[in-house]
Every structure is written in structure tokens, then in C-alpha cells.
Design a protein around this motif. Structure first.
Motif, PDB file in Angstrom:
ATOM      1  N   SER A  40      -1.583   2.368  -9.747  1.00 50.64           N
ATOM      2  CA  SER A  40      -2.549   3.101  -8.905  1.00 50.64           C
ATOM      3  C   SER A  40      -3.688   2.194  -8.466  1.00 50.64           C
ATOM      4  O   SER A  40      -4.124   2.251  -7.301  1.00 50.64           O
ATOM      5  N   ASN A  41      -4.182   1.360  -9.370  1.00 49.41           N
ATOM      6  CA  ASN A  41      -5.263   0.430  -9.010  1.00 49.41           C
ATOM      7  C   ASN A  41      -4.804  -0.562  -7.940  1.00 49.41           C
ATOM      8  O   ASN A  41      -5.575  -0.917  -7.048  1.00 49.41           O
ATOM      9  N   GLN A  42      -3.563  -0.973  -8.036  1.00 44.05           N
ATOM     10  CA  GLN A  42      -3.044  -1.922  -7.053  1.00 44.05           C
ATOM     11  C   GLN A  42      -2.908  -1.278  -5.680  1.00 44.05           C
ATOM     12  O   GLN A  42      -3.191  -1.914  -4.667  1.00 44.05           O
ATOM     13  N   ILE A  43      -2.505  -0.013  -5.643  1.00 42.22           N
ATOM     14  CA  ILE A  43      -2.411   0.692  -4.354  1.00 42.22           C
ATOM     15  C   ILE A  43      -3.796   0.782  -3.716  1.00 42.22           C
ATOM     16  O   ILE A  43      -3.961   0.516  -2.524  1.00 42.22           O
ATOM     17  N   VAL A  44      -4.818   1.133  -4.525  1.00 40.53           N
ATOM     18  CA  VAL A  44      -6.196   1.207  -4.016  1.00 40.53           C
ATOM     19  C   VAL A  44      -6.628  -0.167  -3.505  1.00 40.53           C
ATOM     20  O   VAL A  44      -7.211  -0.287  -2.418  1.00 40.53           O
ATOM     21  N   LYS A  45      -6.329  -1.207  -4.289  1.00 36.21           N
ATOM     22  CA  LYS A  45      -6.698  -2.573  -3.902  1.00 36.21           C
ATOM     23  C   LYS A  45      -6.030  -2.948  -2.575  1.00 36.21           C
ATOM     24  O   LYS A  45      -6.677  -3.492  -1.672  1.00 36.21           O
ATOM     25  N   VAL A  46      -4.753  -2.632  -2.448  1.00 35.88           N
ATOM     26  CA  VAL A  46      -4.021  -2.937  -1.212  1.00 35.88           C
ATOM     27  C   VAL A  46      -4.609  -2.156  -0.048  1.00 35.88           C
ATOM     28  O   VAL A  46      -4.813  -2.710   1.045  1.00 35.88           O
ATOM     29  N   GLN A  47      -4.893  -0.894  -0.245  1.00 39.83           N
ATOM     30  CA  GLN A  47      -5.415  -0.058   0.840  1.00 39.83           C
ATOM     31  C   GLN A  47      -6.795  -0.508   1.295  1.00 39.83           C
ATOM     32  O   GLN A  47      -7.157  -0.322   2.454  1.00 39.83           O
ATOM     33  N   LYS A  48      -7.589  -1.095   0.415  1.00 43.09           N
ATOM     34  CA  LYS A  48      -8.921  -1.585   0.779  1.00 43.09           C
ATOM     35  C   LYS A  48      -8.855  -2.942   1.492  1.00 43.09           C
ATOM     36  O   LYS A  48      -9.801  -3.324   2.168  1.00 43.09           O
ATOM     37  N   ASP A  49      -7.760  -3.642   1.337  1.00 42.65           N
ATOM     38  CA  ASP A  49      -7.613  -4.956   1.956  1.00 42.65           C
ATOM     39  C   ASP A  49      -7.461  -4.797   3.471  1.00 42.65           C
ATOM     40  O   ASP A  49      -6.696  -3.952   3.941  1.00 42.65           O
ATOM     41  N   GLU A  50      -8.197  -5.614   4.230  1.00 41.97           N
ATOM     42  CA  GLU A  50      -8.192  -5.508   5.690  1.00 41.97           C
ATOM     43  C   GLU A  50      -6.797  -5.687   6.277  1.00 41.97           C
ATOM     44  O   GLU A  50      -6.442  -5.049   7.264  1.00 41.97           O
ATOM     45  N   ILE A  51      -6.019  -6.555   5.711  1.00 30.73           N
ATOM     46  CA  ILE A  51      -4.687  -6.837   6.252  1.00 30.73           C
ATOM     47  C   ILE A  51      -3.630  -5.993   5.562  1.00 30.73           C
ATOM     48  O   ILE A  51      -2.865  -5.282   6.214  1.00 30.73           O
ATOM     49  N   LEU A  52      -3.583  -6.066   4.245  1.00 32.89           N
ATOM     50  CA  LEU A  52      -2.547  -5.330   3.511  1.00 32.89           C
ATOM     51  C   LEU A  52      -2.668  -3.823   3.720  1.00 32.89           C
ATOM     52  O   LEU A  52      -1.660  -3.121   3.801  1.00 32.89           O
ATOM     53  N   GLY A  53      -3.892  -3.322   3.809  1.00 31.28           N
ATOM     54  CA  GLY A  53      -4.099  -1.889   4.010  1.00 31.28           C
ATOM     55  C   GLY A  53      -3.502  -1.381   5.311  1.00 31.28           C
ATOM     56  O   GLY A  53      -3.114  -0.222   5.417  1.00 31.28           O
ATOM     57  N   SER A  54      -3.419  -2.265   6.293  1.00 29.98           N
ATOM     58  CA  SER A  54      -2.880  -1.838   7.593  1.00 29.98           C
ATOM     59  C   SER A  54      -1.351  -1.878   7.634  1.00 29.98           C
ATOM     60  O   SER A  54      -0.751  -1.339   8.564  1.00 29.98           O
ATOM     61  N   VAL A  55      -0.717  -2.488   6.633  1.00 29.84           N
ATOM     62  CA  VAL A  55       0.748  -2.604   6.667  1.00 29.84           C
ATOM     63  C   VAL A  55       1.438  -1.852   5.534  1.00 29.84           C
ATOM     64  O   VAL A  55       2.650  -1.675   5.562  1.00 29.84           O
ATOM     65  N   GLY A  56       0.672  -1.421   4.523  1.00 32.06           N
ATOM     66  CA  GLY A  56       1.258  -0.661   3.414  1.00 32.06           C
ATOM     67  C   GLY A  56       1.729   0.711   3.882  1.00 32.06           C
ATOM     68  O   GLY A  56       1.063   1.356   4.685  1.00 32.06           O
ATOM     69  N   VAL A  57       2.891   1.145   3.396  1.00 36.53           N
ATOM     70  CA  VAL A  57       3.460   2.426   3.821  1.00 36.53           C
ATOM     71  C   VAL A  57       4.111   3.142   2.646  1.00 36.53           C
ATOM     72  O   VAL A  57       4.482   2.523   1.650  1.00 36.53           O
ATOM     73  N   LEU A  58       4.234   4.463   2.781  1.00 36.83           N
ATOM     74  CA  LEU A  58       5.034   5.235   1.839  1.00 36.83           C
ATOM     75  C   LEU A  58       6.453   5.281   2.399  1.00 36.83           C
ATOM     76  O   LEU A  58       6.654   5.508   3.582  1.00 36.83           O
ATOM     77  N   SER A  59       7.420   5.039   1.534  1.00 36.80           N
ATOM     78  CA  SER A  59       8.806   5.048   1.965  1.00 36.80           C
ATOM     79  C   SER A  59       9.659   5.711   0.896  1.00 36.80           C
ATOM     80  O   SER A  59       9.412   5.538  -0.299  1.00 36.80           O
ATOM     81  N   THR A  60      10.643   6.461   1.318  1.00 36.23           N
ATOM     82  CA  THR A  60      11.562   7.085   0.374  1.00 36.23           C
ATOM     83  C   THR A  60      12.731   6.135   0.163  1.00 36.23           C
ATOM     84  O   THR A  60      13.318   5.632   1.115  1.00 36.23           O
ATOM     85  N   SER A  61      13.016   5.912  -1.116  1.00 37.45           N
ATOM     86  CA  SER A  61      14.102   5.004  -1.435  1.00 37.45           C
ATOM     87  C   SER A  61      14.771   5.445  -2.719  1.00 37.45           C
ATOM     88  O   SER A  61      14.224   6.225  -3.498  1.00 37.45           O
TER      89      SER A  61
END
Length: 180
Positions: A40-61
Motif C-alpha cells: 500500500s505504501n508503494q502504491i501511494v509512493k508511485v501515485q505521488k510520483d510525477e511520472i510513475l503516477g501518470s502511468v500506474g493503472v489498475l488491471s485485472t489479471s
């Protein structure tokens, strides 16, 4: 397009999976579990990142257990950069050396990428200077040889034009210097 899941790396006996569908995605939860860092902390960290936050997605797999899960994923090309941001002090001891080695490889790759161009330019400049010197030497040699050729032609023409009377005047010898 049907998605395929394949392993692209291994961290502490945990396969890092790539969802190979329309876009190649890497779920970060299995990586977090392999490193024993808070997902969960890593998702928050990624979402706050200017670049990574714009490319992170939820995907069903499909998970390892065959069930469908919605997972937070990063495109493959960004997942490798995200791993570089993981602090080795926060991972479980067995994974620390792997992360440190990975970060060292990243530093090397970055250095090589950005320094190769300047190294190329430096080597090219040295090669150009050496080649210019070689061309200048050959040009000087060519000029000397061209002059020698012109002198030899003049001498040849003198020999061709010499008359019998001139030969007699020179005491029956050719007085042309053949040793330019």
C-alpha cells in the motif's frame, strides 16, 4: 486480445510477472511481497510520483492461484525505474543484496548511456585530428612527388629534344643530370 502472463525476472524465488496484453504491465504487489515492503505504501509512493503516477493503472489479471485479481500495475518500462527507487534498508535482509546489485547496475547503465555520447565525440575528435595529420603528411609527400614527376618529365623532354649536334658539342656525352 487475450493476455498472457510470463515471468520476466526473479526476486528471492518470486517471479516478477509481465501481463503481456495490449500493454505490457507489471503488477507491483508480488514484487513488494518478495521484498517484504508495504504494498500500500508503494502504491501511494508511485501515485505521488510525477511520472510513475501518470502511468500506474489498475488491471485485472490471473494470479498464481488461477483466480482473477485487480492489481496495481506499472508499464514494464517504468517498473524497472520504480524498482530503482526502493530503499534497500526497507527490504527484508535476504533481498537487500539483490536490490543493491540492481541499483548498482542501474547506475552503471545510466552512466554508460549518458557518457557514451561524449566518449564517442572525444574519440571521434582524436581520430579526426590524427587523420588530418595523416592527410597533411600524404599531401606534402604528394606535392614533393608531383614536383619530382614534373622534374623527371622535363628531363625526359630534354633527352627527347637533344640533337646530334648538341651531343657533339657536349664532347660526345649526355650532360643531363638524371639524379634529380
Amino acid at each position: 486480445m487475450k493476455e498472457k502472463v510470463k515471468a520476466v525476472a526473479q526476486i528471492n524465488d518470486v517471479s516478477i510477472m509481465l501481463i503481456d496484453g495490449a500493454e505490457k504491465l507489471v503488477p507491483i504487489k508480488p514484487i513488494c511481497e518478495a521484498l517484504d515492503i508495504n504494498h500500500s505504501n508503494q502504491i501511494v509512493k508511485v501515485q505521488k510520483d510525477e511520472i510513475l503516477g501518470s502511468v500506474g493503472v489498475l488491471s485485472t489479471s490471473t494470479g498464481n492461484d488461477g483466480k482473477q485479481y485487480e492489481m496495481f500495475c506499472l508499464p514494464y518500462m517504468y517498473a524497472l525505474g520504480w524498482l530503482f527507487t526502493v530503499n534497500p534498508k526497507n527490504v527484508k535482509p535476504e533481498a537487500r543484496e539483490t536490490i543493491l546489485k540492481y541499483k548498482m547496475e542501474c547506475y552503471t547503465a545510466l552512466f554508460n548511456h549518458f557518457s557514451d555520447h561524449s566518449q564517442f565525440l572525444e574519440q571521434k575528435q582524436v581520430a579526426l585530428e590524427n587523420q588530418l595529420e595523416a592527410v597533411e603528411r600524404v599531401n606534402i609527400d604528394f606535392s614533393k612527388t608531383k614536383q619530382e614527376l614534373n622534374d623527371a618529365r622535363k628531363t625526359l623532354n630534354k633527352v627527347k629534344e637533344m640533337t646530334f649536334d648538341e651531343w657533339l658539342l657536349n664532347k660526345r656525352q649526355l650532360t643531363i643530370d638524371f639524379q634529380n
